[in-house]
Write a protein that holds these residues in place. Structure first.
Motif, mmCIF file in Angstrom:
data_model
loop_
_atom_site.group_PDB
_atom_site.id
_atom_site.type_symbol
_atom_site.label_atom_id
_atom_site.label_comp_id
_atom_site.label_asym_id
_atom_site.label_seq_id
_atom_site.Cartn_x
_atom_site.Cartn_y
_atom_site.Cartn_z
ATOM 1 N N PRO A 121 9.100 3.304 -15.562
ATOM 2 C CA PRO A 121 11.063 3.514 -15.687
ATOM 3 C C PRO A 121 11.338 3.496 -16.738
ATOM 4 O O PRO A 121 12.290 4.555 -16.424
ATOM 5 N N MET A 122 11.346 3.034 -18.187
ATOM 6 C CA MET A 122 11.897 3.020 -19.347
ATOM 7 C C MET A 122 10.739 2.269 -20.394
ATOM 8 O O MET A 122 9.130 1.852 -20.051
ATOM 9 N N ASN A 123 11.111 3.152 -21.594
ATOM 10 C CA ASN A 123 10.228 2.374 -22.712
ATOM 11 C C ASN A 123 10.430 1.661 -24.233
ATOM 12 O O ASN A 123 11.201 0.800 -23.276
ATOM 13 N N LEU A 124 10.438 2.226 -25.223
ATOM 14 C CA LEU A 124 11.701 1.616 -25.823
ATOM 15 C C LEU A 124 12.728 2.578 -26.214
ATOM 16 O O LEU A 124 13.746 2.031 -26.602
ATOM 17 N N GLN A 125 13.222 3.591 -25.181
ATOM 18 C CA GLN A 125 14.529 4.086 -25.150
ATOM 19 C C GLN A 125 14.772 4.403 -23.951
ATOM 20 O O GLN A 125 13.483 4.446 -23.010
ATOM 21 N N LYS A 126 16.420 4.449 -23.786
ATOM 22 C CA LYS A 126 16.677 4.235 -22.159
ATOM 23 C C LYS A 126 16.529 6.038 -21.771
ATOM 24 O O LYS A 126 16.742 7.164 -22.808
ATOM 25 N N PRO A 127 16.593 6.547 -20.295
ATOM 26 C CA PRO A 127 16.255 7.719 -20.069
ATOM 27 C C PRO A 127 18.162 8.245 -20.859
ATOM 28 O O PRO A 127 18.903 7.553 -20.308
ATOM 29 N N THR A 128 17.946 9.204 -20.774
ATOM 30 C CA THR A 128 19.570 10.063 -20.876
ATOM 31 C C THR A 128 19.906 11.030 -19.457
ATOM 32 O O THR A 128 18.247 11.437 -18.968
ATOM 33 N N ASP A 129 20.835 11.687 -20.142
ATOM 34 C CA ASP A 129 20.897 13.066 -18.295
ATOM 35 C C ASP A 129 19.636 12.817 -17.356
ATOM 36 O O ASP A 129 19.788 13.578 -17.055
ATOM 37 N N ASP A 130 21.202 11.649 -17.359
ATOM 38 C CA ASP A 130 19.983 11.127 -15.827
ATOM 39 C C ASP A 130 18.230 11.498 -15.615
ATOM 40 O O ASP A 130 18.408 12.136 -14.497
ATOM 41 N N PHE A 131 17.765 11.392 -17.009
ATOM 42 C CA PHE A 131 15.950 12.093 -16.000
ATOM 43 C C PHE A 131 15.545 11.366 -15.410
ATOM 44 O O PHE A 131 15.066 11.741 -14.370
ATOM 45 N N LEU A 132 15.843 9.353 -14.787
ATOM 46 C CA LEU A 132 15.320 8.821 -13.444
ATOM 47 C C LEU A 132 15.498 9.678 -12.394
ATOM 48 O O LEU A 132 14.619 9.741 -11.761
ATOM 49 N N GLU A 133 16.388 9.896 -12.193
ATOM 50 C CA GLU A 133 16.860 10.461 -10.792
ATOM 51 C C GLU A 133 17.104 11.580 -11.099
ATOM 52 O O GLU A 133 16.761 12.181 -9.682
ATOM 53 N N ARG A 134 16.405 12.677 -11.971
ATOM 54 C CA ARG A 134 16.109 14.274 -11.952
ATOM 55 C C ARG A 134 14.707 13.983 -11.608
ATOM 56 O O ARG A 134 14.142 14.764 -11.072
ATOM 57 N N VAL A 135 14.073 12.876 -12.203
ATOM 58 C CA VAL A 135 11.976 12.895 -11.726
ATOM 59 C C VAL A 135 12.250 12.404 -9.981
ATOM 60 O O VAL A 135 10.998 13.049 -9.558
ATOM 61 N N ARG A 136 13.485 11.626 -9.740
ATOM 62 C CA ARG A 136 12.870 11.617 -8.294
ATOM 63 C C ARG A 136 13.216 12.300 -7.467
ATOM 64 O O ARG A 136 12.849 12.610 -6.363
ATOM 65 N N GLU A 137 14.426 13.114 -7.915
ATOM 66 C CA GLU A 137 14.897 14.267 -7.130
ATOM 67 C C GLU A 137 13.681 15.433 -6.909
ATOM 68 O O GLU A 137 13.957 16.071 -5.913
ATOM 69 N N LEU A 138 12.829 15.176 -8.146
ATOM 70 C CA LEU A 138 11.869 16.349 -8.429
ATOM 71 C C LEU A 138 11.122 16.191 -7.363
ATOM 72 O O LEU A 138 10.136 17.109 -6.763
#
Ligand SMILES: Cc1ncc(COP(=O)(O)O)c(C=O)c1O
Length: 424
Positions: free
Chosen positions: A188-205
């Motif tokens: 869910p996270m590496n050394l960067q935080k997700p941007t542009d709701d990346f995790l939400e969009r992955v969830r949705e997709l």
């Protein structure tokens, strides 16, 4: 080194290999730890920052865990039927982790990640796994890396890689494999935080495409929040995998998730079984560790100490005019110090010199900073003082153009995780 004659690579874990350190300067074997400190076989003391690559979240030999394990040891460790602690620890995880409706245990992180892929395939009746991040050594994961020798081509064809924080790269996998993707498996996270709701969009997709979403929380679990990165970001996967951080270094992992998916393991044709999964000492350690994280200020402590280290390091780099050469990236619970050369590539020599100077001053520096509950203010302050001295040496060497000749042994190598772009 005697170990080289009997142990290939002289290690059981890639990142702990002697070649990952400045050889002849770094110790090769550690034999004792207490709190945030470790001792090598010659009795040299170091402040530990990799903390066994993450598992030792409370500190070495942490009393509550040691006592729980010692009590269990009196009563035995392995039995012919499940130990009741398995229910207590499963309940603790169900109470703590948002997606957890049911739980099974394994021994290593890769038990959980590989089982997650298998369950997703069984649940969807599809084969392709879309993956991002490091999930362990099994074929299904290494098929997508340069370390794929020994992996059948057929396995490789079922594993598709995408990039973190790049939703288009995941969309492409769905477009190229219509109706075939069983799961999206991502850290869910590496050394960067997700941007542009990346995790939400992955969830949705994943939901739209009928694939399961699996969060590999082996490193983030119990560290970014009690309920892992899924709690921190408020994005719930279908399945999550845990290991490091759940038992303060004892060998146990967990796969947790939706009841309908987890219950597939009750079927006669979906198989996962390990002799040592559910072993009582590690369950006792997990119970004591998770309870400590839940009841004490552990997560805030990791954030606080880690953020002090990150800010302190980056200030020191700026002070010496080296911000273009080295930065500390990541977030309090897990950060990584990177060294770059002028064209932006990783600079192993600069890292090795900095490592050497830290080791000689009693800091076990690998680049990774995984603070524990035992890293106190004084130790963090002392670490930053050592970083300043090491940075002065690095600045001087960069000016003189003689980094390599200042090294007292062969430079540190790189790990699979670093070569696949994760840089730590
Ligand atoms: C995110 C992540 N997943 C999976 C693994 C594999 O865990 P293990 O080495 O316990 O099998 C690791 C180990 O570094 C990890 O960091």
């Amino acid at each position: 080194m005697r170990g080289r004659d009997v142990i290939p690579g002289c290690t059981q874990t890639g990142s702990k290999a002697p070649k990952q350190w400045v050889q002849e300067v770094a110790p090769t074997h550690l034999e004792k730890g207490k709190g945030c400190r470790v001792w090598d076989v010659d009795g040299n003391e170091y402040v530990d920052y990799p903390m066994a690559l993450g598992p030792v979240i409370l500190g070495h030999n942490y009393p509550a865990v040691r006592e729980a394990v010692a009590r269990q040891l009196q009563d035995g460790t392995m039995f012919s039927m499940p130990h009741p602690l398995q229910v207590e620890v499963a309940e603790l995880i169900v109470d703590s982790v948002p997606c957890a409706e049911m739980v099974r245990f394994g021994k290593n992180g890769n038990d959980a990640t590989t089982l997650a892929a298998k369950l997703a395939r069984a649940h969807t009746d599809r084969n392709v796994i879309a993956t991002q991040g490091y999930h362990g050594w099994p074929d299904i994961w290494t098929a997508a890396t340069e370390m794929d020798r020994g992996v059948p081509d057929a396995v490789g064809r079922m594993t598709e890689s995408f990039e973190y924080d790049n939703i288009e790269s995941l969309e492409t996998i769905f477009e190229d494999n219509p109706g075939e993707v069983a799961a999206v498996v991502t850290t869910p996270m590496n050394l960067q935080k997700p941007t542009d709701d990346f995790l939400e969009r992955v969830r949705e997709l994943a939901r739209e495409e009928g694939a399961l979403l699996v969060f590999d929380e082996v490193l983030t679990g119990f560290r970014y929040a009690l309920g892992g990165a899924q709690e921190y970001f408020d994005v719930e996967p279908d399945i999550a995998c845990f290991a490091k951080g759940m038992a303060n270094g004892f060998p146990i992992s967990a796969i947790a998730g939706r009841e309908d998916v987890m219950r597939l393991l009750e079927r006669d044709d979906v198989y996962f079984s390990e002799t040592y999964a559910g072993e009582a000492m590690s369950l006792a350690a997990a119970k004591a560790c998770i309870e400590t994280i839940r009841e004490e200020d552990v997560v805030d402590h990791l954030w606080r100490q880690g953020e002090t280290l990150i800010e302190g390091y980056n200030d020191i780099a700026a002070e010496f005019g080296l911000s273009d050469y080295t930065t500390c990236e990541g977030f309090g619970p897990r950060s990584s110090i990177q060294f770059y050369d002028t064209d932006g590539e990783m600079n192993r020599l600069a890292k090795s010199l900095f490592m050497q100077e830290c080791l000689q001053r009693g800091i076990l520096f690998s680049g990774s900073q995984l603070p524990s509950y035992s890293h106190d203010d004084e130790t963090v302050e002392h670490t930053l003082a050592v970083y300043r001295e090491a940075m002065a040496e690095l600045a001087d060497a960069i000016d003189a153009g003689d980094i390599e000749s200042r090294l007292n042994g062969p430079p540190a190598g790189t790990t699979l995780r670093q070569r696949t772009g994760e840089h730590d």
